[in-house]
Design a protein around this motif. Sequence first.
Motif, short mmCIF file in Angstrom:
data_model
loop_
_atom_site.label_atom_id
_atom_site.label_comp_id
_atom_site.label_asym_id
_atom_site.label_seq_id
_atom_site.Cartn_x
_atom_site.Cartn_y
_atom_site.Cartn_z
N PRO A 32 45.78 37.32 50.27
CA PRO A 32 46.61 38.46 50.70
C PRO A 32 46.45 39.65 49.77
N GLY A 33 46.12 40.80 50.34
CA GLY A 33 45.99 42.02 49.54
C GLY A 33 44.81 41.99 48.60
N ASP A 34 43.87 41.09 48.80
CA ASP A 34 42.70 40.94 47.94
C ASP A 34 43.13 40.85 46.48
N VAL A 35 43.67 39.71 46.13
CA VAL A 35 44.27 39.46 44.82
C VAL A 35 43.34 39.81 43.66
N LEU A 36 42.05 39.62 43.84
CA LEU A 36 41.13 39.87 42.73
C LEU A 36 41.01 41.35 42.37
N THR A 37 41.54 42.24 43.20
CA THR A 37 41.52 43.66 42.85
C THR A 37 42.90 44.18 42.51
N ASP A 38 43.92 43.33 42.57
CA ASP A 38 45.30 43.72 42.29
C ASP A 38 45.57 43.54 40.79
N LYS A 39 45.79 44.66 40.10
CA LYS A 39 46.00 44.60 38.64
C LYS A 39 47.18 43.72 38.26
N GLU A 40 48.28 43.80 39.03
CA GLU A 40 49.46 43.00 38.73
C GLU A 40 49.14 41.50 38.83
N ALA A 41 48.42 41.12 39.86
CA ALA A 41 48.05 39.71 40.04
C ALA A 41 47.13 39.25 38.92
N LEU A 42 46.18 40.08 38.53
CA LEU A 42 45.27 39.72 37.45
C LEU A 42 46.01 39.61 36.12
N GLU A 43 46.96 40.50 35.90
CA GLU A 43 47.76 40.45 34.68
C GLU A 43 48.60 39.16 34.65
N LEU A 44 49.14 38.80 35.81
CA LEU A 44 49.88 37.55 35.92
C LEU A 44 48.99 36.35 35.60
N LEU A 45 47.77 36.36 36.12
CA LEU A 45 46.83 35.27 35.84
C LEU A 45 46.48 35.21 34.35
N ARG A 46 46.25 36.36 33.76
CA ARG A 46 45.92 36.39 32.34
C ARG A 46 47.08 35.81 31.52
N SER A 47 48.30 36.19 31.85
CA SER A 47 49.48 35.67 31.14
C SER A 47 49.62 34.17 31.36
N TYR A 48 49.38 33.75 32.59
CA TYR A 48 49.49 32.33 32.94
C TYR A 48 48.53 31.49 32.08
N TYR A 49 47.28 31.94 31.97
CA TYR A 49 46.31 31.16 31.20
C TYR A 49 46.47 31.31 29.69
N ALA A 50 47.31 32.24 29.26
CA ALA A 50 47.60 32.37 27.83
C ALA A 50 48.66 31.36 27.39
N MET A 51 49.35 30.75 28.36
CA MET A 51 50.40 29.77 28.05
C MET A 51 49.79 28.41 27.71
N PRO A 52 50.53 27.61 26.94
CA PRO A 52 50.09 26.23 26.71
C PRO A 52 50.07 25.47 28.04
N GLU A 53 49.19 24.50 28.15
CA GLU A 53 48.98 23.80 29.42
C GLU A 53 50.25 23.16 29.99
N ASN A 54 51.08 22.57 29.14
CA ASN A 54 52.30 21.92 29.65
C ASN A 54 53.25 22.95 30.27
N GLN A 55 53.32 24.15 29.70
CA GLN A 55 54.16 25.21 30.27
C GLN A 55 53.55 25.74 31.57
N ARG A 56 52.21 25.85 31.60
CA ARG A 56 51.55 26.29 32.83
C ARG A 56 51.85 25.32 33.97
N ARG A 57 51.77 24.03 33.70
CA ARG A 57 52.02 23.02 34.74
C ARG A 57 53.44 23.16 35.28
N ARG A 58 54.41 23.36 34.39
CA ARG A 58 55.81 23.50 34.82
C ARG A 58 56.00 24.76 35.66
#
Length: 123
Positions: free
Chosen positions: A85-111
């Motif tokens: 939806p909305g071509d997520v790979l070009t949406d800066k907000e979505a990419l920023e969310l992904l970057r933040s998500y992968y900066a978290m420790p794995e156990n927090q990401r899973r939760r």
Amino acid sequence: MKHPVDVHVGKRIRHRRWMLGMTQQQLAEKVGIKFQQIQKYETGMNRVSASRLWDIADTLDVAISFFFEGLAEGDPAVQNVEKLPGDVLTDKEALELLRSYYAMPENQRRRLFDLARVLSEAA
């Protein structure tokens, strides 16, 4: 005319580069080309050769298959590239969310992932 696969691969290059916080110039220098060529790859204007894609994958620390994830399956002409939806790979907000998500420790990401899934099913 741009081929849908070239556009998709370019978007995946841009997405991964952005996730790593790398500029086009930095990627170009590591691969040994000019940043304008990276721009052309990312827009799908120029097709990425197999050897260049190998170098880019190595630099961005992903498997070659990463660049083809999300392509429509079962369509030999690949006329329909799956789009989020909305071509997520070009949406800066979505990419920023992904970057933040992968900066978290794995156990927090899973939760967080589990929470997002529950909330989306309830919507």
